[in-house]
Design a protein around this motif. Structure first.
Motif, PDB file in Angstrom:
ATOM      1  N   THR A  18       4.150 -63.454  13.986  1.00 30.14           N
ATOM      2  CA  THR A  18       4.318 -64.817  13.479  1.00 30.14           C
ATOM      3  C   THR A  18       5.472 -65.514  14.178  1.00 30.14           C
ATOM      4  OG1 THR A  18       3.427 -64.155  11.337  1.00 30.14           O
ATOM      5  CG2 THR A  18       4.685 -66.201  11.412  1.00 30.14           C
ATOM      6  N   TYR A  19       6.595 -64.822  14.321  1.00 25.57           N
ATOM      7  CA  TYR A  19       7.744 -65.413  15.016  1.00 25.57           C
ATOM      8  C   TYR A  19       7.385 -65.766  16.463  1.00 25.57           C
ATOM      9  CZ  TYR A  19      11.130 -64.259  11.341  1.00 25.57           C
ATOM     10  OH  TYR A  19      11.832 -64.197  10.169  1.00 25.57           O
ATOM     11  N   ILE A  20       6.691 -64.865  17.137  1.00 28.20           N
ATOM     12  CA  ILE A  20       6.328 -65.095  18.533  1.00 28.20           C
ATOM     13  C   ILE A  20       5.355 -66.256  18.649  1.00 28.20           C
ATOM     14  CG2 ILE A  20       5.100 -64.067  20.492  1.00 28.20           C
ATOM     15  CD1 ILE A  20       6.463 -61.374  19.591  1.00 28.20           C
ATOM     16  N   LEU A  21       4.359 -66.313  17.772  1.00 29.30           N
ATOM     17  CA  LEU A  21       3.402 -67.416  17.807  1.00 29.30           C
ATOM     18  C   LEU A  21       4.096 -68.751  17.544  1.00 29.30           C
ATOM     19  CD1 LEU A  21       0.562 -68.530  18.035  1.00 29.30           C
ATOM     20  CD2 LEU A  21       0.216 -67.969  15.619  1.00 29.30           C
ATOM     21  N   GLU A  22       4.989 -68.799  16.573  1.00 32.38           N
ATOM     22  CA  GLU A  22       5.715 -70.049  16.292  1.00 32.38           C
ATOM     23  C   GLU A  22       6.540 -70.486  17.494  1.00 32.38           C
ATOM     24  OE1 GLU A  22       7.932 -69.276  12.725  1.00 32.38           O
ATOM     25  OE2 GLU A  22       6.175 -69.551  11.435  1.00 32.38           O
ATOM     26  N   ALA A  23       7.188 -69.541  18.159  1.00 35.65           N
ATOM     27  CA  ALA A  23       7.983 -69.883  19.339  1.00 35.65           C
ATOM     28  C   ALA A  23       7.085 -70.425  20.448  1.00 35.65           C
ATOM     29  CB  ALA A  23       8.767 -68.660  19.825  1.00 35.65           C
ATOM     30  N   LEU A  24       5.947 -69.782  20.670  1.00 35.86           N
ATOM     31  CA  LEU A  24       5.014 -70.253  21.693  1.00 35.86           C
ATOM     32  C   LEU A  24       4.492 -71.647  21.357  1.00 35.86           C
ATOM     33  CD1 LEU A  24       3.010 -66.965  22.307  1.00 35.86           C
ATOM     34  CD2 LEU A  24       4.576 -68.073  23.913  1.00 35.86           C
ATOM     35  N   GLN A  25       4.180 -71.885  20.095  1.00 40.16           N
ATOM     36  CA  GLN A  25       3.683 -73.199  19.679  1.00 40.16           C
ATOM     37  C   GLN A  25       4.738 -74.283  19.826  1.00 40.16           C
ATOM     38  OE1 GLN A  25       2.310 -72.109  15.751  1.00 40.16           O
ATOM     39  NE2 GLN A  25       0.193 -71.938  16.440  1.00 40.16           N
ATOM     40  N   ASN A  26       6.009 -73.897  19.807  1.00 35.51           N
ATOM     41  CA  ASN A  26       7.095 -74.852  20.002  1.00 35.51           C
ATOM     42  C   ASN A  26       7.450 -75.029  21.473  1.00 35.51           C
ATOM     43  OD1 ASN A  26       7.451 -75.510  17.282  1.00 35.51           O
ATOM     44  ND2 ASN A  26       8.743 -73.719  16.939  1.00 35.51           N
ATOM     45  N   GLY A  27       6.657 -74.440  22.369  1.00 36.67           N
ATOM     46  CA  GLY A  27       6.849 -74.653  23.801  1.00 36.67           C
ATOM     47  C   GLY A  27       7.704 -73.620  24.503  1.00 36.67           C
ATOM     48  N   ALA A  28       8.066 -72.550  23.834  1.00 40.36           N
ATOM     49  CA  ALA A  28       8.917 -71.536  24.457  1.00 40.36           C
ATOM     50  C   ALA A  28       8.128 -70.698  25.454  1.00 40.36           C
ATOM     51  CB  ALA A  28       9.515 -70.620  23.392  1.00 40.36           C
ATOM     52  N   LYS A  29       8.820 -70.240  26.472  1.00 41.21           N
ATOM     53  CA  LYS A  29       8.289 -69.241  27.396  1.00 41.21           C
ATOM     54  C   LYS A  29       8.992 -67.937  27.033  1.00 41.21           C
ATOM     55  CE  LYS A  29       6.948 -72.210  31.177  1.00 41.21           C
ATOM     56  NZ  LYS A  29       6.977 -72.422  32.626  1.00 41.21           N
ATOM     57  N   ILE A  30       8.215 -66.913  26.736  1.00 42.20           N
ATOM     58  CA  ILE A  30       8.779 -65.675  26.193  1.00 42.20           C
ATOM     59  C   ILE A  30       8.617 -64.539  27.186  1.00 42.20           C
ATOM     60  CG2 ILE A  30       8.619 -64.011  24.314  1.00 42.20           C
ATOM     61  CD1 ILE A  30       7.553 -66.255  22.562  1.00 42.20           C
ATOM     62  N   THR A  31       9.694 -63.791  27.374  1.00 34.89           N
ATOM     63  CA  THR A  31       9.692 -62.594  28.204  1.00 34.89           C
ATOM     64  C   THR A  31       9.896 -61.375  27.291  1.00 34.89           C
ATOM     65  OG1 THR A  31      12.079 -62.614  28.548  1.00 34.89           O
ATOM     66  CG2 THR A  31      10.738 -63.879  30.114  1.00 34.89           C
TER      67      THR A  31
END
Length: 76
Positions: free
Chosen positions: A17-30
């Protein structure tokens, strides 16, 4: 004192859930971002789950300052 089964008023969000929310807010995640931010040691597995749920998660390989390559994920 009565208790209700299954009720979890202080339940925390899942790593997914945290990762999906970050992605939906435009974050690029490594993988390092996921580990440091949410304690997620298997980011690729979470990304696989999100893709199976229908989210359009894109990955690209990027090169770090020391020359190592790693995946970076974002929503398209």
């Amino acid at each position: 004192m009565a208790t209700t089964r299954g009720a979890r008023p202080n339940r925390k969000k899942s790593q997914k859930t945290y990762i999906l929310e970050a992605l939906q807010n435009g974050a690029k995640i490594t993988p390092i971002t996921a580990l440091n931010s949410w304690g997620c040691m298997r980011l690729a597995a979470v990304i696989c789950q999100l893709r199976k749920e229908g989210h359009n998660v894109v990955n690209e390989m990027v090169q770090g300052r020391t020359g190592n390559k790693f995946a970076q994920y974002y929503l398209q």
